[in-house]
Scaffold this motif. Structure first.
Motif, PDB file in Angstrom:
ATOM      1  N   TYR A  85       0.818  -1.220   0.000  1.00  0.00           N
ATOM      2  CA  TYR A  85       0.000   0.000   0.000  1.00  0.00           C
ATOM      3  C   TYR A  85       0.847   1.264   0.000  1.00  0.00           C
ATOM      4  O   TYR A  85       0.477   2.258  -0.620  1.00  0.00           O
ATOM      5  CB  TYR A  85      -0.949  -0.001   1.207  1.00  0.00           C
ATOM      6  N   PHE A  86       1.984   1.241   0.676  1.00  0.00           N
ATOM      7  CA  PHE A  86       2.822   2.433   0.770  1.00  0.00           C
ATOM      8  C   PHE A  86       3.394   2.805  -0.597  1.00  0.00           C
ATOM      9  O   PHE A  86       3.415   3.974  -0.988  1.00  0.00           O
ATOM     10  CB  PHE A  86       3.941   2.193   1.780  1.00  0.00           C
ATOM     11  N   LEU A  87       3.855   1.797  -1.350  1.00  0.00           N
ATOM     12  CA  LEU A  87       4.401   2.050  -2.680  1.00  0.00           C
ATOM     13  C   LEU A  87       3.310   2.510  -3.650  1.00  0.00           C
ATOM     14  O   LEU A  87       3.535   3.410  -4.466  1.00  0.00           O
ATOM     15  CB  LEU A  87       5.083   0.795  -3.225  1.00  0.00           C
ATOM     16  N   ILE A  88       2.143   1.894  -3.554  1.00  0.00           N
ATOM     17  CA  ILE A  88       1.045   2.275  -4.445  1.00  0.00           C
ATOM     18  C   ILE A  88       0.627   3.718  -4.182  1.00  0.00           C
ATOM     19  O   ILE A  88       0.495   4.529  -5.099  1.00  0.00           O
ATOM     20  CB  ILE A  88      -0.151   1.315  -4.278  1.00  0.00           C
ATOM     21  N   ALA A  89       0.435   4.062  -2.917  1.00  0.00           N
ATOM     22  CA  ALA A  89       0.032   5.424  -2.571  1.00  0.00           C
ATOM     23  C   ALA A  89       1.109   6.421  -2.975  1.00  0.00           C
ATOM     24  O   ALA A  89       0.810   7.504  -3.506  1.00  0.00           O
ATOM     25  CB  ALA A  89      -0.263   5.532  -1.078  1.00  0.00           C
ATOM     26  N   GLY A  90       2.363   6.074  -2.758  1.00  0.00           N
ATOM     27  CA  GLY A  90       3.463   6.969  -3.129  1.00  0.00           C
ATOM     28  C   GLY A  90       3.480   7.263  -4.623  1.00  0.00           C
ATOM     29  O   GLY A  90       3.707   8.398  -5.040  1.00  0.00           O
ATOM     30  N   GLY A  91       3.224   6.242  -5.428  1.00  0.00           N
ATOM     31  CA  GLY A  91       3.185   6.440  -6.878  1.00  0.00           C
ATOM     32  C   GLY A  91       2.054   7.354  -7.291  1.00  0.00           C
ATOM     33  O   GLY A  91       2.223   8.240  -8.151  1.00  0.00           O
ATOM     34  N   ILE A  92       0.886   7.166  -6.687  1.00  0.00           N
ATOM     35  CA  ILE A  92      -0.260   8.021  -7.012  1.00  0.00           C
ATOM     36  C   ILE A  92       0.020   9.465  -6.610  1.00  0.00           C
ATOM     37  O   ILE A  92      -0.278  10.410  -7.356  1.00  0.00           O
ATOM     38  CB  ILE A  92      -1.535   7.494  -6.308  1.00  0.00           C
ATOM     39  N   LEU A  93       0.619   9.646  -5.452  1.00  0.00           N
ATOM     40  CA  LEU A  93       0.885  11.011  -4.987  1.00  0.00           C
ATOM     41  C   LEU A  93       1.976  11.690  -5.807  1.00  0.00           C
ATOM     42  O   LEU A  93       1.978  12.916  -5.941  1.00  0.00           O
ATOM     43  CB  LEU A  93       1.233  10.996  -3.496  1.00  0.00           C
ATOM     44  N   ASN A  94       2.874  10.921  -6.409  1.00  0.00           N
ATOM     45  CA  ASN A  94       3.823  11.514  -7.368  1.00  0.00           C
ATOM     46  C   ASN A  94       3.083  12.085  -8.575  1.00  0.00           C
ATOM     47  O   ASN A  94       3.433  13.146  -9.093  1.00  0.00           O
ATOM     48  CB  ASN A  94       4.850  10.480  -7.832  1.00  0.00           C
ATOM     49  N   VAL A  95       2.071  11.377  -9.019  1.00  0.00           N
ATOM     50  CA  VAL A  95       1.232  11.870 -10.119  1.00  0.00           C
ATOM     51  C   VAL A  95       0.548  13.171  -9.707  1.00  0.00           C
ATOM     52  O   VAL A  95       0.547  14.159 -10.449  1.00  0.00           O
ATOM     53  CB  VAL A  95       0.186  10.806 -10.522  1.00  0.00           C
ATOM     54  N   VAL A  96      -0.015  13.173  -8.509  1.00  0.00           N
ATOM     55  CA  VAL A  96      -0.718  14.363  -8.020  1.00  0.00           C
ATOM     56  C   VAL A  96       0.231  15.552  -7.926  1.00  0.00           C
ATOM     57  O   VAL A  96      -0.097  16.661  -8.365  1.00  0.00           O
ATOM     58  CB  VAL A  96      -1.365  14.080  -6.648  1.00  0.00           C
ATOM     59  N   ARG A  97       1.401  15.346  -7.371  1.00  0.00           N
ATOM     60  CA  ARG A  97       2.364  16.444  -7.235  1.00  0.00           C
ATOM     61  C   ARG A  97       2.773  16.989  -8.598  1.00  0.00           C
ATOM     62  O   ARG A  97       2.952  18.199  -8.768  1.00  0.00           O
ATOM     63  CB  ARG A  97       3.586  15.975  -6.442  1.00  0.00           C
ATOM     64  N   THR A  98       2.906  16.116  -9.575  1.00  0.00           N
ATOM     65  CA  THR A  98       3.266  16.555 -10.922  1.00  0.00           C
ATOM     66  C   THR A  98       2.161  17.405 -11.538  1.00  0.00           C
ATOM     67  O   THR A  98       2.424  18.448 -12.145  1.00  0.00           O
ATOM     68  CB  THR A  98       3.570  15.329 -11.817  1.00  0.00           C
ATOM     69  N   ILE A  99       0.922  16.979 -11.373  1.00  0.00           N
ATOM     70  CA  ILE A  99      -0.198  17.773 -11.885  1.00  0.00           C
ATOM     71  C   ILE A  99      -0.233  19.129 -11.180  1.00  0.00           C
ATOM     72  O   ILE A  99      -0.422  20.175 -11.821  1.00  0.00           O
ATOM     73  CB  ILE A  99      -1.537  17.034 -11.696  1.00  0.00           C
ATOM     74  N   ARG A 100      -0.028  19.132  -9.880  1.00  0.00           N
ATOM     75  CA  ARG A 100      -0.078  20.395  -9.131  1.00  0.00           C
ATOM     76  C   ARG A 100       1.021  21.355  -9.588  1.00  0.00           C
ATOM     77  O   ARG A 100       0.806  22.571  -9.630  1.00  0.00           O
ATOM     78  CB  ARG A 100       0.047  20.121  -7.632  1.00  0.00           C
ATOM     79  N   LEU A 101       2.170  20.822  -9.915  1.00  0.00           N
ATOM     80  CA  LEU A 101       3.260  21.672 -10.394  1.00  0.00           C
ATOM     81  C   LEU A 101       2.964  22.223 -11.787  1.00  0.00           C
ATOM     82  O   LEU A 101       3.237  23.392 -12.076  1.00  0.00           O
ATOM     83  CB  LEU A 101       4.576  20.886 -10.420  1.00  0.00           C
ATOM     84  N   GLN A 102       2.402  21.378 -12.644  1.00  0.00           N
ATOM     85  CA  GLN A 102       2.161  21.789 -14.026  1.00  0.00           C
ATOM     86  C   GLN A 102       0.886  22.606 -14.193  1.00  0.00           C
ATOM     87  O   GLN A 102       0.804  23.451 -15.085  1.00  0.00           O
ATOM     88  CB  GLN A 102       2.120  20.557 -14.939  1.00  0.00           C
ATOM     89  N   ARG A 103      -0.114  22.331 -13.361  1.00  0.00           N
ATOM     90  CA  ARG A 103      -1.399  23.032 -13.468  1.00  0.00           C
ATOM     91  C   ARG A 103      -1.852  23.458 -12.064  1.00  0.00           C
ATOM     92  O   ARG A 103      -2.813  22.909 -11.510  1.00  0.00           O
ATOM     93  CB  ARG A 103      -2.460  22.149 -14.135  1.00  0.00           C
ATOM     94  N   PRO A 104      -1.167  24.433 -11.476  1.00  0.00           N
ATOM     95  CA  PRO A 104      -1.450  24.814 -10.085  1.00  0.00           C
ATOM     96  C   PRO A 104      -2.851  25.375  -9.862  1.00  0.00           C
ATOM     97  O   PRO A 104      -3.343  25.370  -8.722  1.00  0.00           O
ATOM     98  CB  PRO A 104      -0.378  25.868  -9.781  1.00  0.00           C
ATOM     99  N   ASP A 105      -3.516  25.839 -10.905  1.00  0.00           N
ATOM    100  CA  ASP A 105      -4.851  26.408 -10.740  1.00  0.00           C
ATOM    101  C   ASP A 105      -5.963  25.364 -10.835  1.00  0.00           C
ATOM    102  O   ASP A 105      -7.129  25.667 -10.544  1.00  0.00           O
ATOM    103  CB  ASP A 105      -5.095  27.497 -11.787  1.00  0.00           C
ATOM    104  N   SER A 106      -5.610  24.164 -11.246  1.00  0.00           N
ATOM    105  CA  SER A 106      -6.616  23.103 -11.386  1.00  0.00           C
ATOM    106  C   SER A 106      -6.862  22.413 -10.043  1.00  0.00           C
ATOM    107  O   SER A 106      -5.989  22.374  -9.176  1.00  0.00           O
ATOM    108  CB  SER A 106      -6.154  22.058 -12.401  1.00  0.00           C
ATOM    109  N   THR A 107      -8.054  21.871  -9.899  1.00  0.00           N
ATOM    110  CA  THR A 107      -8.385  21.059  -8.728  1.00  0.00           C
ATOM    111  C   THR A 107      -8.279  19.589  -9.122  1.00  0.00           C
ATOM    112  O   THR A 107      -8.746  19.197 -10.197  1.00  0.00           O
ATOM    113  CB  THR A 107      -9.801  21.372  -8.222  1.00  0.00           C
TER     114      THR A 107
END
Length: 198
Positions: A85-107
């Motif tokens: 679970y830790f590795l799976i969650a970490g991978g998903i949150l890497n995706v989230v952080r990337t989206i937040r960096l590239q599109r900071p105004d999006s939810t």
């Protein structure tokens, strides 16, 4: 485009599923003239979070693609690889952080990993790992602005929450036509208030 959906085969199947009137369900829900949420689905069967991350860093976030919402469902295939679970969650949150960096105004809406498998859920070690992943995603969303968590587990399990509901998930992994219809209504319900807010 109001929303971009990102994920694996569960997202990809949106674009290929037809109802009993031979209408594409995704077009009817998210691309018709009266759709409250206009969306595109960018899913690739078999993708893990690492592959989705590669896509985001290599062209998936095309210039000019600036939706107000990203809807993310990824991670179930990583369980098949034996990840905890830790590795799976970490991978998903890497995706989230990337989206937040590239599109900071999006939810970003994080969809809980959906239930899967034929076993009774309380005896399914894989499902127990995914429940832990979903808890971590929920905690992350609560502590980060412009990130929301949506848990649709109840939609795809039996009334007593003991098993996957095969009438809504016939292969015990992907929603059926009716499953997608109900899930689509939930997505619209979750995102419409945000999109109506100027």
């Amino acid at each position: 485009v109001d929303m971009v959906m990102l994920g694996d085969s569960i997202v990809d199947r949106w674009t290929r599923l037809e109802n009993d009137r031979n209408e594409n369900i995704y077009e009817a829900k998210f691309q018709s003239a009266d759709s409250p949420v206009k969306a595109i689905a960018l899913g690739i069967p078999g993708d893990r979070s690492s592959q989705l991350l590669f896509r985001l860093l290599n062209g998936e976030m095309a210039e000019g693609l600036n939706p107000r919402v990203f809807w993310v469902l990824i991670g179930t295939n990583s369980l098949s690889d034996g990840c905890n679970y830790f590795l799976i969650a970490g991978g998903i949150l890497n995706v989230v952080r990337t989206i937040r960096l590239q599109r900071p105004d999006s939810t970003i809406f994080l969809n809980a990993i959906l239930p899967r498998g034929r076993k009774a859920l309380q005896n399914d070690g894989g499902w127990k790992e995914l429940v832990k992943v979903n808890r971590l995603l929920e905690c992350y969303a609560k502590s980060h602005e412009k990130v929301r968590f949506v848990n649709d587990t109840d939609l795809f399990v039996t009334d007593d929450h003991s098993r996957v509901n095969s009438s809504l998930m016939a292969d015990y992994l992907h929603p059926t036509e009716e499953g997608y219809n109900l899930w689509g209504d939930r997505i619209i319900e979750a995102t419409t208030p945000l999109l109506q807010d100027p």
